[in-house]
Design a protein around this motif. Structure first.
Motif, PDB file in Angstrom:
ATOM      1  N   ILE A  31       0.866  -1.180   0.000  1.00 36.65           N
ATOM      2  CA  ILE A  31       0.000   0.000   0.000  1.00 36.65           C
ATOM      3  C   ILE A  31       0.896   1.220   0.000  1.00 36.65           C
ATOM      4  O   ILE A  31       1.749   1.379   0.877  1.00 36.65           O
ATOM      5  CB  ILE A  31      -0.946   0.005   1.204  1.00 36.65           C
ATOM      6  N   TYR A  32       0.704   2.085  -0.961  1.00 35.46           N
ATOM      7  CA  TYR A  32       1.525   3.278  -1.078  1.00 35.46           C
ATOM      8  C   TYR A  32       0.953   4.434  -0.275  1.00 35.46           C
ATOM      9  O   TYR A  32       1.703   5.273   0.241  1.00 35.46           O
ATOM     10  CB  TYR A  32       1.669   3.692  -2.536  1.00 35.46           C
ATOM     11  N   ALA A  33      -0.353   4.499  -0.198  1.00 36.47           N
ATOM     12  CA  ALA A  33      -1.005   5.581   0.541  1.00 36.47           C
ATOM     13  C   ALA A  33      -2.401   5.146   0.942  1.00 36.47           C
ATOM     14  O   ALA A  33      -3.026   4.322   0.279  1.00 36.47           O
ATOM     15  CB  ALA A  33      -1.083   6.855  -0.306  1.00 36.47           C
ATOM     16  N   MET A  34      -2.869   5.704   2.023  1.00 35.88           N
ATOM     17  CA  MET A  34      -4.229   5.434   2.505  1.00 35.88           C
ATOM     18  C   MET A  34      -4.858   6.760   2.889  1.00 35.88           C
ATOM     19  O   MET A  34      -4.200   7.617   3.482  1.00 35.88           O
ATOM     20  CB  MET A  34      -4.206   4.488   3.704  1.00 35.88           C
ATOM     21  N   SER A  35      -6.112   6.917   2.517  1.00 31.98           N
ATOM     22  CA  SER A  35      -6.826   8.155   2.820  1.00 31.98           C
ATOM     23  C   SER A  35      -8.192   7.827   3.374  1.00 31.98           C
ATOM     24  O   SER A  35      -8.749   6.756   3.104  1.00 31.98           O
ATOM     25  CB  SER A  35      -6.994   9.016   1.560  1.00 31.98           C
ATOM     26  N   TRP A  36      -8.712   8.769   4.120  1.00 34.71           N
ATOM     27  CA  TRP A  36     -10.099   8.723   4.577  1.00 34.71           C
ATOM     28  C   TRP A  36     -10.825   9.932   3.996  1.00 34.71           C
ATOM     29  O   TRP A  36     -10.326  11.061   4.072  1.00 34.71           O
ATOM     30  CB  TRP A  36     -10.182   8.745   6.095  1.00 34.71           C
ATOM     31  N   TYR A  37     -11.972   9.669   3.423  1.00 34.65           N
ATOM     32  CA  TYR A  37     -12.854  10.708   2.906  1.00 34.65           C
ATOM     33  C   TYR A  37     -14.187  10.587   3.635  1.00 34.65           C
ATOM     34  O   TYR A  37     -14.506   9.561   4.221  1.00 34.65           O
ATOM     35  CB  TYR A  37     -13.090  10.526   1.410  1.00 34.65           C
ATOM     36  N   ILE A  51      -2.295   9.434   4.587  1.00 34.55           N
ATOM     37  CA  ILE A  51      -0.997   9.010   5.098  1.00 34.55           C
ATOM     38  C   ILE A  51      -0.270   8.231   4.017  1.00 34.55           C
ATOM     39  O   ILE A  51      -0.835   7.342   3.391  1.00 34.55           O
ATOM     40  CB  ILE A  51      -1.124   8.180   6.389  1.00 34.55           C
ATOM     41  N   GLN A  52       0.995   8.599   3.809  1.00 36.28           N
ATOM     42  CA  GLN A  52       1.819   7.851   2.873  1.00 36.28           C
ATOM     43  C   GLN A  52       2.844   7.027   3.618  1.00 36.28           C
ATOM     44  O   GLN A  52       3.164   5.921   3.236  1.00 36.28           O
ATOM     45  CB  GLN A  52       2.495   8.805   1.894  1.00 36.28           C
ATOM     46  N   SER A  53       3.319   7.549   4.707  1.00 30.34           N
ATOM     47  CA  SER A  53       4.261   6.837   5.560  1.00 30.34           C
ATOM     48  C   SER A  53       4.181   7.482   6.926  1.00 30.34           C
ATOM     49  O   SER A  53       3.672   8.600   7.050  1.00 30.34           O
ATOM     50  CB  SER A  53       5.680   6.925   4.994  1.00 30.34           C
ATOM     51  N   PRO A  54       4.633   6.814   7.964  1.00 28.54           N
ATOM     52  CA  PRO A  54       4.590   7.441   9.298  1.00 28.54           C
ATOM     53  C   PRO A  54       5.271   8.808   9.273  1.00 28.54           C
ATOM     54  O   PRO A  54       6.383   8.951   8.798  1.00 28.54           O
ATOM     55  CB  PRO A  54       5.348   6.443  10.165  1.00 28.54           C
ATOM     56  N   GLY A  55       4.547   9.803   9.752  1.00 29.59           N
ATOM     57  CA  GLY A  55       5.083  11.154   9.768  1.00 29.59           C
ATOM     58  C   GLY A  55       4.755  11.959   8.536  1.00 29.59           C
ATOM     59  O   GLY A  55       4.938  13.174   8.525  1.00 29.59           O
ATOM     60  N   ASN A  56       4.282  11.312   7.509  1.00 25.20           N
ATOM     61  CA  ASN A  56       3.907  12.007   6.276  1.00 25.20           C
ATOM     62  C   ASN A  56       2.398  11.946   6.147  1.00 25.20           C
ATOM     63  O   ASN A  56       1.836  11.088   5.464  1.00 25.20           O
ATOM     64  CB  ASN A  56       4.577  11.347   5.074  1.00 25.20           C
ATOM     65  N   THR A  57       1.744  12.864   6.859  1.00 29.62           N
ATOM     66  CA  THR A  57       0.289  12.872   6.912  1.00 29.62           C
ATOM     67  C   THR A  57      -0.246  14.233   6.523  1.00 29.62           C
ATOM     68  O   THR A  57       0.483  15.239   6.543  1.00 29.62           O
ATOM     69  CB  THR A  57      -0.212  12.523   8.330  1.00 29.62           C
ATOM     70  N   SER A  70      -3.456   6.552  10.947  1.00 30.47           N
ATOM     71  CA  SER A  70      -2.296   5.684  11.078  1.00 30.47           C
ATOM     72  C   SER A  70      -2.474   4.480  10.167  1.00 30.47           C
ATOM     73  O   SER A  70      -3.580   4.220   9.689  1.00 30.47           O
ATOM     74  CB  SER A  70      -2.119   5.221  12.532  1.00 30.47           C
ATOM     75  N   ARG A  71      -1.383   3.780   9.925  1.00 27.47           N
ATOM     76  CA  ARG A  71      -1.471   2.575   9.109  1.00 27.47           C
ATOM     77  C   ARG A  71      -0.388   1.590   9.511  1.00 27.47           C
ATOM     78  O   ARG A  71       0.663   1.978  10.041  1.00 27.47           O
ATOM     79  CB  ARG A  71      -1.350   2.892   7.619  1.00 27.47           C
ATOM     80  N   ASP A  72      -0.680   0.334   9.283  1.00 33.38           N
ATOM     81  CA  ASP A  72       0.273  -0.749   9.526  1.00 33.38           C
ATOM     82  C   ASP A  72       0.572  -1.381   8.180  1.00 33.38           C
ATOM     83  O   ASP A  72      -0.237  -2.149   7.658  1.00 33.38           O
ATOM     84  CB  ASP A  72      -0.342  -1.767  10.494  1.00 33.38           C
ATOM     85  N   SER A  73       1.705  -1.040   7.625  1.00 35.36           N
ATOM     86  CA  SER A  73       2.017  -1.493   6.269  1.00 35.36           C
ATOM     87  C   SER A  73       2.223  -3.002   6.197  1.00 35.36           C
ATOM     88  O   SER A  73       2.031  -3.606   5.149  1.00 35.36           O
ATOM     89  CB  SER A  73       3.260  -0.771   5.740  1.00 35.36           C
ATOM     90  N   THR A  74       2.582  -3.612   7.321  1.00 34.11           N
ATOM     91  CA  THR A  74       2.806  -5.053   7.298  1.00 34.11           C
ATOM     92  C   THR A  74       1.498  -5.828   7.255  1.00 34.11           C
ATOM     93  O   THR A  74       1.457  -6.967   6.807  1.00 34.11           O
ATOM     94  CB  THR A  74       3.622  -5.498   8.517  1.00 34.11           C
ATOM     95  N   GLU A  75       0.425  -5.201   7.731  1.00 36.67           N
ATOM     96  CA  GLU A  75      -0.871  -5.872   7.779  1.00 36.67           C
ATOM     97  C   GLU A  75      -1.864  -5.294   6.778  1.00 36.67           C
ATOM     98  O   GLU A  75      -2.986  -5.770   6.693  1.00 36.67           O
ATOM     99  CB  GLU A  75      -1.463  -5.764   9.193  1.00 36.67           C
ATOM    100  N   ASN A  76      -1.446  -4.275   6.041  1.00 34.29           N
ATOM    101  CA  ASN A  76      -2.345  -3.607   5.087  1.00 34.29           C
ATOM    102  C   ASN A  76      -3.628  -3.133   5.762  1.00 34.29           C
ATOM    103  O   ASN A  76      -4.731  -3.302   5.228  1.00 34.29           O
ATOM    104  CB  ASN A  76      -2.678  -4.537   3.909  1.00 34.29           C
TER     105      ASN A  76
END
Length: 115
Positions: A31-37, A51-57, A70-76
């Motif tokens: 997952i490259y980025a996750m958003s909420w609308y 969020i694209q990566s931790p700290g890049n929100t 927040s996101r957990d890239s290991t668990e998608n």
């Protein structure tokens, strides 16, 4: 086949909190980025967090300081912590995922803020 599913919506009083969760499943490797609308009745869809990566929100002023993505890239998976909810936060909230397999929307989860 890729699926995105949100959960955690519900009814909450003004000033309360909710935590939304987004799970992306299927043939996704990254997952490259996750958003909420969100979309409120009679209004256009609005970005509330990215969020694209931790700290890049990113947050719009309407939710800054109240919402945390927040996101957990290991668990998608990802989440949206919503505090100090206001009446105007009432909407259907959607998770949007940009992945190595394409872009995907969830079905949405209703958040209702009411006294």
């Amino acid at each position: 086949q890729v699926q995105v599913a949100e959960s955690g919506g519900g009814l909450v009083q003004p000033g309360g909190s909710l935590r939304l969760t987004c799970v992306a499943s299927g043939s996704i490797f990254s997952i490259y980025a996750m958003s909420w609308y969100r979309r409120a009745p009679g209004k256009e869809r609005e970005l509330v967090a990215n969020i694209q990566s931790p700290g890049n929100t990113f947050y719009p002023d309407s939710v800054k300081g109240r919402f945390t993505i927040s996101r957990d890239s290991t668990e998608n998976t990802g989440s949206l912590q919503m505090n100090s909810l206001k009446l105007e936060d009432t909407a259907v909230y959607y998770c949007y995922v940009v992945s190595d397999r394409g872009h995907y929307w969830g079905q949405g989860t209703q958040v209702t803020v009411s006294s």
